[in-house]
Scaffold this active site. Structure first.
Site, mmCIF file in Angstrom:
data_model
loop_
_atom_site.group_PDB
_atom_site.id
_atom_site.type_symbol
_atom_site.label_atom_id
_atom_site.label_comp_id
_atom_site.label_asym_id
_atom_site.label_seq_id
_atom_site.Cartn_x
_atom_site.Cartn_y
_atom_site.Cartn_z
ATOM 1 C CG HIS A 190 -2.390 -0.023 0.819
ATOM 2 N ND1 HIS A 190 -3.304 0.876 1.314
ATOM 3 C CD2 HIS A 190 -3.072 -0.826 -0.013
ATOM 4 C CE1 HIS A 190 -4.495 0.616 0.809
ATOM 5 N NE2 HIS A 190 -4.386 -0.405 -0.007
ATOM 6 C CG HIS A 290 -6.145 -1.392 -8.465
ATOM 7 N ND1 HIS A 290 -6.933 -0.297 -8.170
ATOM 8 C CD2 HIS A 290 -5.778 -1.921 -7.280
ATOM 9 C CE1 HIS A 290 -7.023 -0.173 -6.849
ATOM 10 N NE2 HIS A 290 -6.335 -1.141 -6.296
HETATM 11 MG MG LIG Z 1 -2.916 -2.246 -4.014
#
Ligand SMILES: [Mg+2]
Length: 379
Positions: A190, A290
């Site tokens: 992240h 994603h």
């Molecule tokens: Mg990610």
């Protein structure tokens, strides 16, 4: 044929904010759906869609590339998450309209699928508990998934001690143990660590053979990415916070990533992801979109996965399927080997229950991530 109306619809889903876009034509009953979800920014994205609508009212919806260029270049201000997300949702809806007109899937319009089925992985989310990840892995395997992704990182500072690195390593070992040697897993950091911590983490977990380490350093630090890339034995994945092909150019040219993860709802829509995937193909880099948000984005990502030669794995939201099924006729469900079926269309091949959508809360989700000392951590 003309674009008659472009309407953003921002709601709070079971996990995060979702923003959908409906593009209606002047032909009765002909419209398309797009998605431009950008968690934490639903009002901004919906506002940006209204701004784009002024540019496209009266335009021919079949001239998708003309519309893309009009939104991109006549915005004057280029790129960025909010503007590019709004553009992405409208672009997606235009491809849906084109597919409905042609009576075929978007993948067929792009050139036809190059594979017979789409391999998917389950996003197992955030935890710091190896036992929790072991349970979530077994649950995903029971659904048919053969690959998963974990997010095992606490709200770190830049200089972390041994305990944090051991905790992350234990999570990776638990997932590897649950999968055996036949399954695969990826690690999402992240964008929280700096280069030094990311290097330590990669060295500590490489024996568990992860598919990739995702966003290992902050997205604004290419120097950190380069430093890690020079030392990492594990492929690096980046791209969910990069927007348009121009942002991917340096990542590809410098060889920092083994996998790129552009988001169809944020990075420029179907039109732009088609181009980004082709750029990555030139560098032998995998394309793993994603795809953590709503079902319209999932359907668009599925069409791109069917088409792109260098596609590797599609992120899939496997929880809250009942909520998704009430909202949308398309719910991603893997078969017993972890594959999604090819998209059938026409267009994106889905219908949205607008009454159900309107019944949902427009809630105010707020990111929360603090370190033990009360200071702000990256979310
Ligand atoms: Mg990610």
């Amino acid at each position: 044929m003309k674009i008659a109306r472009i309407t953003p619809m921002a709601y709070h889903g079971p996990l995060t904010d979702l923003v959908f876009v409906k593009v209606e034509t002047d032909e009765p009953g002909l419209f398309g759906w797009g998605e431009c979800s950008l968690p934490g920014k639903p009002s901004g994205v919906a506002g940006a869609v209204h701004d784009l609508a002024r540019l496209l009212r009266g335009a021919d919806p079949q001239r998708v590339e003309w519309c893309w260029q009009r939104m991109y270049r006549h915005g004057y201000w280029r790129g960025g998450p909010i503007q590019t997300s709004a553009l992405s949702g409208v672009d997606m809806a235009l491809w849906d309209i084109r597919g409905k007109l042609a009576g075929c899937s978007v993948a067929a319009l792009l050139g036809g699928p190059v594979r017979d089925r789409i391999k998917a992985y389950a996003n197992l989310g955030l935890s710091l508990d190896p036992g929790e990840f072991r349970e979530r892995t077994h649950a995903a395997l029971a659904l048919g998934f053969q690959a998963v992704k974990i997010y095992p990182l606490p709200a770190v500072a830049q200089g972390e001690g041994l305990a944090t690195i051991r905790q992350i390593t234990a999570c990776c070992e638990a997932v590897r143990d649950a999968l055996g040697s036949a399954g695969d897993f990826a690690i999402d950091l992240h964008g929280r660590p700096g280069a030094a911590l990311a290097i330590q983490i990669e060295r500590a977990v490489r024996h568990t053979a992860p598919l990739w380490i995702e966003e290992p350093v902050p997205p604004e630090s290419n120097a950190a990415l380069e430093r890690l890339a020079q030392q990492s034995a594990t492929p690096i994945a980046v791209g969910e916070r990069l927007f348009t092909r121009w942002a991917f150019r340096e990542v590809l040219e410098r060889g920092w990533a083994g996998v790129i993860q552009p988001d169809c709802a944020n990075a420029g829509g179907i039109s732009e992801l088609q181009r980004i995937a082709a750029l990555a193909e030139m560098y032998g880099v995998g394309f793993a979109p994603h795809n953590p948000n709503g079902p319209v984005q999932a359907a668009a990502s599925l069409n791109l996965a069917a088409y792109a030669q260098n596609f590797s794995l599609l992120e899939t939201r496997h929880t809250h399927s009942e909520w998704t099924a009430r909202l949308c006729s398309y719910v991603p469900r893997v078969d017993s080997l972890g594959y999604l079926p090819l998209p059938q269309g026409p267009g994106l091949g889905l219908e949205i229950d607008e009454d159900f959508l309107r019944s949902q809360s427009q809630g105010e989700w707020v990111a929360e991530s603090f370190r033990a000392d009360g200071s702000i951590a990256d979310w």
